[in-house]
Design an enzyme around this catalytic site. Structure first.
Site, PDB file in Angstrom:
ATOM      1  N   GLN A  96      -6.791  -0.341  -9.740  1.00 21.88           N
ATOM      2  CA  GLN A  96      -5.389   0.006  -9.996  1.00 21.88           C
ATOM      3  C   GLN A  96      -4.600   0.116  -8.693  1.00 21.88           C
ATOM      4  O   GLN A  96      -3.637   0.880  -8.602  1.00 21.88           O
ATOM      5  CB  GLN A  96      -5.304   1.291 -10.820  1.00 21.88           C
ATOM      6  N   SER A  97      -4.972  -0.658  -7.691  1.00 20.29           N
ATOM      7  CA  SER A  97      -4.292  -0.592  -6.405  1.00 20.29           C
ATOM      8  C   SER A  97      -2.845  -1.076  -6.492  1.00 20.29           C
ATOM      9  O   SER A  97      -2.578  -2.220  -6.858  1.00 20.29           O
ATOM     10  CB  SER A  97      -5.043  -1.454  -5.387  1.00 20.29           C
ATOM     11  N   ASN A  98      -1.931  -0.174  -6.124  1.00 18.55           N
ATOM     12  CA  ASN A  98      -0.519  -0.559  -6.029  1.00 18.55           C
ATOM     13  C   ASN A  98      -0.295  -1.472  -4.841  1.00 18.55           C
ATOM     14  O   ASN A  98       0.540  -2.369  -4.877  1.00 18.55           O
ATOM     15  CB  ASN A  98       0.354   0.691  -5.860  1.00 18.55           C
ATOM     16  N   CYS A 151      -2.373  -3.694  -3.662  1.00 12.39           N
ATOM     17  CA  CYS A 151      -2.785  -5.063  -3.996  1.00 12.39           C
ATOM     18  C   CYS A 151      -1.757  -5.744  -4.888  1.00 12.39           C
ATOM     19  O   CYS A 151      -1.423  -6.915  -4.690  1.00 12.39           O
ATOM     20  CB  CYS A 151      -4.159  -5.046  -4.664  1.00 12.39           C
TER      21      CYS A 151
END
Ligand SMILES: *Cc1c(COP(=O)(O)O)cnc(C)c1O
Length: 319
Positions: A72-74, A76
């Site tokens: 859930q990396s913002n 990325c």
């Protein structure tokens, strides 16, 4: 004077406005800085870093960008959006195994055309060098962005953010006593520290540590100090002249990406009283830390307090 090139990716300045309802019974004046509105496919703080990082990628003639994070990396997702806009190939190394259903930031990164590699236990870019070699061997010209975009170049975005804040506060003829924000890979904090010193902003910075560390842990603090040491000279100041900025470490016990019941309740209250969405990983925790300080009257009465909203909205769909 930004010492380095950047490429325009977002909408700046981001809005700055008061929060009139959520803290109305507390003896403080509360404001919010809306970096959840930077653009890049639902906004967030990484846009400011990417403007510097991707300018360097373009200057080096790169055609492919690699970075890493959690599923859930913002960071990325914003990198995927920026690469799409600039016509660059994007590779993301995300922790864990492929989920049955892709949602939130992961779904958006996929939609934005990123190539996604799942990396098991590693969510901080441990496997980046191997992918870099493979892609270089295949003839790509690769540019690697570290975890969270947090190197000295990326942190420049938040040096500049403090100039932006200074201009906005000058126009409104006010200044802040405290700025609360989430700190995780350290680039936002380091940039704010250098920017505050450079532009002489009076506010005390209140970084809230998000990732759990051992009780005696100081890994993030050390990373921030190292970043400040590398960053300050880029802006013509000595790192020794930057006052220390201790992390608030009392709020991370539940662990990274675990939304506590208190955080969830406050997230709902902010949504229902202000119409503002916090994210379940970073800003709910940071807002909770700020609210806790206010409720316990740990700040002097009458203080003007700023919450710096760093984004993260798509993760809501993953909870
Ligand atoms: C990455 C991120 C942060 C933390 O910023 P760092 O520069 O990594 O410390 C805070 N909030 C959100 C929503 C983020 O995506």
């Amino acid at each position: 004077m930004p010492p380095l090139q950047k490429v325009n990716l977002g909408f700046f300045p981001t809005p700055l406005h008061p929060l009139k309802r959520i803290g109305k019974n507390l003896p403080y004046e509360l404001w919010i800085k809306r970096d959840d509105q930077t653009g890049l496919a639902t906004g967030g703080n990484k846009c400011r870093k990417l403007e510097y990082l991707l300018a360097e990628a373009l200057a080096q003639g790169a055609d492919t960008v690699l970075t890493a994070g959690a599923q859930q990396s913002n960071h990325c997702r914003q990198t995927a959006a920026a690469c799409a806009a600039l016509g660059l190939e994007c590779h993301l190394m995300l922790g864990g195994v492929p989920p049955a259903v892709e949602t939130g930031n992961l779904k958006l990164s996929r939609l934005l055309g990123a190539h996604i590699h799942f990396t098991g236990q590693n969510r901080k870019g441990e496997a980046l060098p191997a992918l870099y070699r493979r892609l270089q061997d295949a003839g790509k010209r690769c540019y690697v962005i570290p975890y969270g975009g947090s190197n000295a170049l990326g942190a420049c975005g938040f040096v500049e953010a403090m100039a932006e804040l200074k201009e906005q506060t000058a126009q409104l003829a006010l200044s802040f006593d405290y700025i609360f924000f989430a700190s995780s890979s350290g680039g936002t904090q380091a940039g704010m520290m250098v920017g505050s010193a450079l532009y002489r902003l009076p506010a005390r910075l209140m970084p809230v540590r998000i990732d759990k560390e051992p009780v005696e842990g100081a890994a993030l603090q050390k990373k921030v100090n190292d970043l400040v040491a590398a960053l300050a000279p880029l802006w013509g100041i000595q790192a020794d002249n930057i006052p220390p900025c201790p992390l608030l470490t009392d709020y991370d016990a539940a662990g990274y990406a675990v939304l506590t019941p208190q955080e969830q309740r406050l997230m709902e209250e902010v949504a229902r009283t202000e119409g503002i969405l916090l994210d379940p990983v970073y800003t709910a925790r940071a807002f909770y830390a700020m609210y806790d300080h206010m409720k316990k009257k740990q700040l002097p009465e009458g203080s003007r307090v700023l919450f710096w909203h760093t984004g993260g909205i798509p993760a809501l769909w993953a909870y």
